[in-house]
Design a protein around this motif. Structure first.
Motif, PDB file in Angstrom:
ATOM      1  N   UNK A  99    -110.085 -33.402  28.908  1.00  0.00           N
ATOM      2  CA  UNK A  99    -111.929 -33.050  29.136  1.00  0.00           C
ATOM      3  C   UNK A  99    -112.325 -34.326  28.467  1.00  0.00           C
ATOM      4  N   UNK A 100    -114.120 -33.857  28.996  1.00  0.00           N
ATOM      5  CA  UNK A 100    -115.094 -35.197  28.968  1.00  0.00           C
ATOM      6  C   UNK A 100    -116.364 -33.914  28.286  1.00  0.00           C
ATOM      7  N   UNK A 101    -117.081 -34.353  26.869  1.00  0.00           N
ATOM      8  CA  UNK A 101    -117.331 -33.740  26.793  1.00  0.00           C
ATOM      9  C   UNK A 101    -119.593 -34.602  26.826  1.00  0.00           C
ATOM     10  N   UNK A 102    -120.192 -33.236  27.340  1.00  0.00           N
ATOM     11  CA  UNK A 102    -121.467 -33.833  27.825  1.00  0.00           C
ATOM     12  C   UNK A 102    -122.224 -32.725  26.881  1.00  0.00           C
ATOM     13  N   UNK A 103    -123.688 -33.958  26.209  1.00  0.00           N
ATOM     14  CA  UNK A 103    -124.363 -33.221  25.148  1.00  0.00           C
ATOM     15  C   UNK A 103    -123.264 -32.402  23.969  1.00  0.00           C
ATOM     16  N   UNK A 104    -123.848 -31.350  23.382  1.00  0.00           N
ATOM     17  CA  UNK A 104    -122.739 -30.547  22.139  1.00  0.00           C
ATOM     18  C   UNK A 104    -122.297 -29.268  22.612  1.00  0.00           C
ATOM     19  N   UNK A 105    -123.069 -29.130  23.975  1.00  0.00           N
ATOM     20  CA  UNK A 105    -121.995 -27.832  24.558  1.00  0.00           C
ATOM     21  C   UNK A 105    -121.868 -27.523  26.105  1.00  0.00           C
ATOM     22  N   UNK A 106    -121.252 -28.354  26.492  1.00  0.00           N
ATOM     23  CA  UNK A 106    -121.007 -28.422  27.803  1.00  0.00           C
ATOM     24  C   UNK A 106    -119.500 -29.279  28.332  1.00  0.00           C
ATOM     25  N   UNK A 107    -118.252 -28.784  28.377  1.00  0.00           N
ATOM     26  CA  UNK A 107    -116.698 -29.728  28.404  1.00  0.00           C
ATOM     27  C   UNK A 107    -116.039 -29.817  30.120  1.00  0.00           C
ATOM     28  N   UNK A 108    -116.482 -30.808  30.412  1.00  0.00           N
ATOM     29  CA  UNK A 108    -115.864 -30.704  31.939  1.00  0.00           C
ATOM     30  C   UNK A 108    -114.000 -31.117  31.845  1.00  0.00           C
ATOM     31  N   UNK A 109    -113.217 -30.302  32.315  1.00  0.00           N
ATOM     32  CA  UNK A 109    -111.994 -30.236  32.045  1.00  0.00           C
ATOM     33  C   UNK A 109    -111.399 -30.575  33.522  1.00  0.00           C
ATOM     34  N   UNK A 110    -110.929 -31.530  33.717  1.00  0.00           N
ATOM     35  CA  UNK A 110    -109.892 -31.509  34.793  1.00  0.00           C
ATOM     36  C   UNK A 110    -108.209 -30.597  34.731  1.00  0.00           C
ATOM     37  N   UNK A 111    -108.752 -29.854  35.659  1.00  0.00           N
ATOM     38  CA  UNK A 111    -107.244 -29.047  36.140  1.00  0.00           C
ATOM     39  C   UNK A 111    -106.168 -29.580  36.906  1.00  0.00           C
ATOM     40  N   UNK A 112    -106.457 -29.881  37.283  1.00  0.00           N
ATOM     41  CA  UNK A 112    -105.401 -30.456  38.482  1.00  0.00           C
ATOM     42  C   UNK A 112    -106.185 -32.372  39.426  1.00  0.00           C
ATOM     43  N   UNK A 113    -104.711 -32.391  40.298  1.00  0.00           N
ATOM     44  CA  UNK A 113    -105.542 -33.556  41.007  1.00  0.00           C
ATOM     45  C   UNK A 113    -104.276 -33.094  42.192  1.00  0.00           C
ATOM     46  N   UNK A 114    -104.916 -32.876  43.377  1.00  0.00           N
ATOM     47  CA  UNK A 114    -104.124 -32.916  44.934  1.00  0.00           C
ATOM     48  C   UNK A 114    -104.638 -33.962  45.746  1.00  0.00           C
ATOM     49  N   UNK A 115    -103.958 -34.747  46.093  1.00  0.00           N
ATOM     50  CA  UNK A 115    -104.183 -35.578  46.613  1.00  0.00           C
ATOM     51  C   UNK A 115    -105.382 -35.633  46.707  1.00  0.00           C
ATOM     52  N   UNK A 116    -105.990 -35.998  47.711  1.00  0.00           N
ATOM     53  CA  UNK A 116    -108.111 -36.503  47.368  1.00  0.00           C
ATOM     54  C   UNK A 116    -109.238 -35.337  46.778  1.00  0.00           C
TER      55      UNK A 116
END
Length: 74
Positions: free
Chosen positions: A11-28
């Motif tokens: 994942x990556x964190x934006x600011x102090x309260x937002x997290x973006x998580x890569x759940x999966x990659x399927x093709x494109x």
């Protein structure tokens, strides 16, 4: 633009309260999960652009005083 490489479940964190998580990659396609406070609006870009265009169009509309008074009489 910052470019980052992430794998599934990383994942990556934006600011102090937002997290973006890569759940999966399927093709494109990349599936992302976003953890953010409820008061943070999250839109796909095409939806956000549509909202902005509609807001701009609405702000340019004029309405007569008679039409405004009718709204208050309902």
């Amino acid at each position: 633009m910052l470019v980052l490489s992430r794998r599934s479940n990383e994942s990556i964190i934006l600011g102090h309260h937002i997290e973006i998580v890569v759940l999966g990659v399927e093709g494109d396609n990349v599936k992302l999960g976003i953890r953010a406070p409820k008061e943070v609006d999250i839109y796909r870009k095409e939806i956000y652009d549509t909202i902005q265009a509609e807001n701009l169009a609405a702000s340019k509309k004029t309405i007569s005083l008679d039409d405004v008074s009718k709204l208050f009489k309902k």
